[in-house]
Design a protein around this motif. Structure first.
Motif, PDB file in Angstrom:
ATOM      1  N   MET A  50      39.319  47.229  37.447  1.00  0.00           N
ATOM      2  CA  MET A  50      39.864  48.026  38.621  1.00  0.00           C
ATOM      3  C   MET A  50      40.518  47.143  39.516  1.00  0.00           C
ATOM      4  N   HIS A  51      40.266  46.013  39.724  1.00  0.00           N
ATOM      5  CA  HIS A  51      40.872  45.252  40.998  1.00  0.00           C
ATOM      6  C   HIS A  51      40.347  43.633  40.489  1.00  0.00           C
ATOM      7  N   LEU A  52      41.769  42.923  40.667  1.00  0.00           N
ATOM      8  CA  LEU A  52      41.748  41.602  40.303  1.00  0.00           C
ATOM      9  C   LEU A  52      42.901  40.741  40.580  1.00  0.00           C
ATOM     10  N   HIS A  53      43.176  39.449  40.774  1.00  0.00           N
ATOM     11  CA  HIS A  53      44.235  38.710  41.208  1.00  0.00           C
ATOM     12  C   HIS A  53      44.857  37.930  40.330  1.00  0.00           C
ATOM     13  N   LEU A  54      46.015  38.018  39.753  1.00  0.00           N
ATOM     14  CA  LEU A  54      46.395  36.883  38.623  1.00  0.00           C
ATOM     15  C   LEU A  54      46.665  35.531  39.530  1.00  0.00           C
TER      16      LEU A  54
ATOM     17  N   THR B  33      45.646  48.344  47.329  1.00  0.00           N
ATOM     18  CA  THR B  33      45.437  47.685  48.389  1.00  0.00           C
ATOM     19  C   THR B  33      43.762  47.165  48.439  1.00  0.00           C
ATOM     20  N   HIS B  34      43.484  46.696  49.817  1.00  0.00           N
ATOM     21  CA  HIS B  34      42.232  46.375  50.137  1.00  0.00           C
ATOM     22  C   HIS B  34      41.833  47.250  51.231  1.00  0.00           C
ATOM     23  N   LEU B  35      40.505  47.548  51.302  1.00  0.00           N
ATOM     24  CA  LEU B  35      40.310  48.501  52.689  1.00  0.00           C
ATOM     25  C   LEU B  35      38.734  47.707  53.066  1.00  0.00           C
TER      26      LEU B  35
ATOM     27  N   ALA C  15      40.488  48.529  47.066  1.00  0.00           N
ATOM     28  CA  ALA C  15      39.257  47.719  46.595  1.00  0.00           C
ATOM     29  C   ALA C  15      38.272  47.492  47.854  1.00  0.00           C
ATOM     30  N   HIS C  16      37.015  47.625  47.334  1.00  0.00           N
ATOM     31  CA  HIS C  16      35.808  47.241  48.277  1.00  0.00           C
ATOM     32  C   HIS C  16      35.488  48.471  49.214  1.00  0.00           C
ATOM     33  N   ALA C  17      36.306  48.983  50.249  1.00  0.00           N
ATOM     34  CA  ALA C  17      35.702  50.223  50.972  1.00  0.00           C
ATOM     35  C   ALA C  17      34.186  49.960  51.299  1.00  0.00           C
TER      36      ALA C  17
ATOM     37  N   SER D 177      36.420  42.967  38.907  1.00  0.00           N
ATOM     38  CA  SER D 177      35.842  41.820  39.025  1.00  0.00           C
ATOM     39  C   SER D 177      36.428  41.069  40.261  1.00  0.00           C
ATOM     40  N   ASP D 178      37.487  41.530  40.895  1.00  0.00           N
ATOM     41  CA  ASP D 178      38.108  40.880  41.955  1.00  0.00           C
ATOM     42  C   ASP D 178      38.165  39.208  41.972  1.00  0.00           C
ATOM     43  N   VAL D 179      38.539  39.008  40.664  1.00  0.00           N
ATOM     44  CA  VAL D 179      38.649  37.418  40.454  1.00  0.00           C
ATOM     45  C   VAL D 179      40.026  37.152  41.509  1.00  0.00           C
TER      46      VAL D 179
HETATM   47 ZN    ZN Z   1      41.021  41.487  46.184  1.00  0.00          ZN
END
Ligand code: ZN
Length: 421
Positions: free
Chosen positions: A71-75, A228-230, A267-269, A318-320
């Motif tokens: 559900m969330h990661l960075h290429l 986005t991130h929160l 992401a996160h919250a 994973s938030d890689v």
């Molecule tokens: Zn992230």
């Protein structure tokens, strides 16, 4: 049609799992699940009558699972994993933003991006919600490669128009960031049934109110994802308070600018007040819970129990690169270390729960007739008895599993990864 014989573990809901010990999945020529269940000769004969040229593939010593969703990661952080940082903002300043800035990679872009998607396939992941860099051309290339490899993405160019965290970055103004994102959206969103665009303001400290409002207005009128991130860290929450003094809290910044909604993934919250959970629930906003990343940066831990109580839908990310591992097995284990959850619940967030949060549960998330045949085949680990109960098998996979287990990964019925001998 192809029939894969294996032990089949299927995720049905938060607390319901199907386990066919002598099971099979049948995949039609369009890459959809045609049938699945307990295998028998009479079942095989029945299927042969429907499809005389069916092929049986024997994985009877293996386990088939629905493919994972990240559900969330960075290429652009693929090569930046495992870099120690004192805090989120320090890590971003010292490791991430400067490296992403250099990511024009014109010549290497194709191979870099291809390796990233292949790593996801190797981990049994066939769908991912991905932040690209702020580069429009790099993001365009990321879609091109996803299209070539048949990888299902919800992807967007990082939007950043505030100088604060953009050291060295050529800061775009809000209009330019919006203009380029709309161009990418028009070119790629639903251009194939596995490609989706996500407007991706990085997070409030890197974006102006004007940019957030532009994204919010566009989202009101169009069918779009926002990613986005929160509230990942306390330090970030304080910074947002300083940068957006007229708003009561971080979540309200997104709410008032129109960012929150049923197609928005935050992401996160983690560091939220009660009223902020209420805003997320009221707007039907989705959360990507990223426990491994949160451990890595010591950011704090999300209160997923509270999210569940408020009816906020969530999935696992994973938030890689802050998360060191692509493996959803590892992320599930870390989710358990944050909060005791029975293995079926963790598996649900790694598969069907994420599909629901993304509004894609009609197509993906588990093994279901007519759904895309996205699944992985894993080896029976040596540390696990073949006659283990469903509960024990799932528990051991969750605590001991990793990328090494994946033998094959299929997306829409097509083999995407096979482990080398
Ligand atoms: Zn992230």
């Amino acid at each position: 049609m192809k029939i894969y014989r294996a032990r089949v573990l299927n995720i049905i809901s938060l607390n319901k799992v199907e386990d066919f010990r002598n099971g099979y999945v049948a995949v039609d020529n369009h890459g959809k699940f045609f049938d699945y269940g307990e295998f028998s000769d009479s079942k095989l004969n029945k299927l042969k009558r429907v499809c005389p040229d069916l092929e049986v593939i024997d994985f009877t010593d293996y386990i088939i699972l629905p493919a994972f969703i990240d559900m969330h990661l960075h290429l652009p952080q693929f090569h930046l994993r495992g870099r120690y940082g004192v805090s989120l903002l320090d890590w971003l300043k010292n490791h991430i933003i400067p490296a992403e800035t250099k990511l024009t990679y014109e010549e290497q872009a194709h191979s870099y991006i291809k390796a990233f998607y292949e790593e996801l396939y190797r981990n049994g992941t066939t769908t991912a919600v991905i932040f690209s860099s702020a580069s429009t051309s790099f993001t365009d290339k990321a879609f091109e490669v996803a299209s070539e490899l048949g990888f299902r993405v919800i992807l967007g160019k990082a939007m950043m128009d505030r100088k604060y965290l953009s050291m060295g970055l050529k800061v775009e103004n809000a209009q330019k960031a919006m203009h380029d994102s709309i161009k990418l959206y028009e070119k790629w969103h639903k251009s194939k049934d596995y490609l989706f665009y996500a407007f991706s303001p990085r997070f409030a400290p890197a974006t102006s109110e004007k940019l957030l409002k532009l994204v919010g207005e566009f989202a009101q009128k169009n069918d779009v994802y926002i990613h986005t991130h929160l509230a990942e860290t306390q330090e970030e929450v304080k910074l947002v308070k300083k940068l957006f003094p007229k708003y009561k809290n971080y979540t309200e910044v997104y709410y008032r600018t129109g960012i929150l909604g049923p197609r928005t993934i935050v992401a996160h919250a983690i560091h939220l007040k009660e009223s902020e959970y209420k805003l997320l629930a009221k707007t039907n906003t989705k959360v990507a819970h990223c426990p491994s990343s949160n451990f890595f940066l010591h950011s704090g831990q999300a209160d997923t129990q509270k999210m569940v109580q408020y009816g906020i839908e969530l999935g696992l990310g994973s938030d890689v690169g802050a998360g060191p591992s692509f493996s959803l097995f590892t992320i599930m284990r870390d989710a358990y270390y944050v909060r005791k959850m029975p293995p079926p619940e963790a598996f649900y967030y790694a598969t069907l729960g994420s599909a629901k949060a993304l509004g894609l549960e009609k197509y993906i998330g588990n093994i279901g007739i007519g759904k895309d045949a996205d699944f992985l085949v894993i080896k029976y680990p040596y540390w696990c008895r073949k006659d283990s109960s469903t509960d024990i098998l799932m528990s051991q996979l969750m605590f001991l599993g990793n990328d090494h287990l994946t033998l094959e990964t299929y997306s829409r019925g097509v083999l995407k990864y096979r482990k080398a001998n």
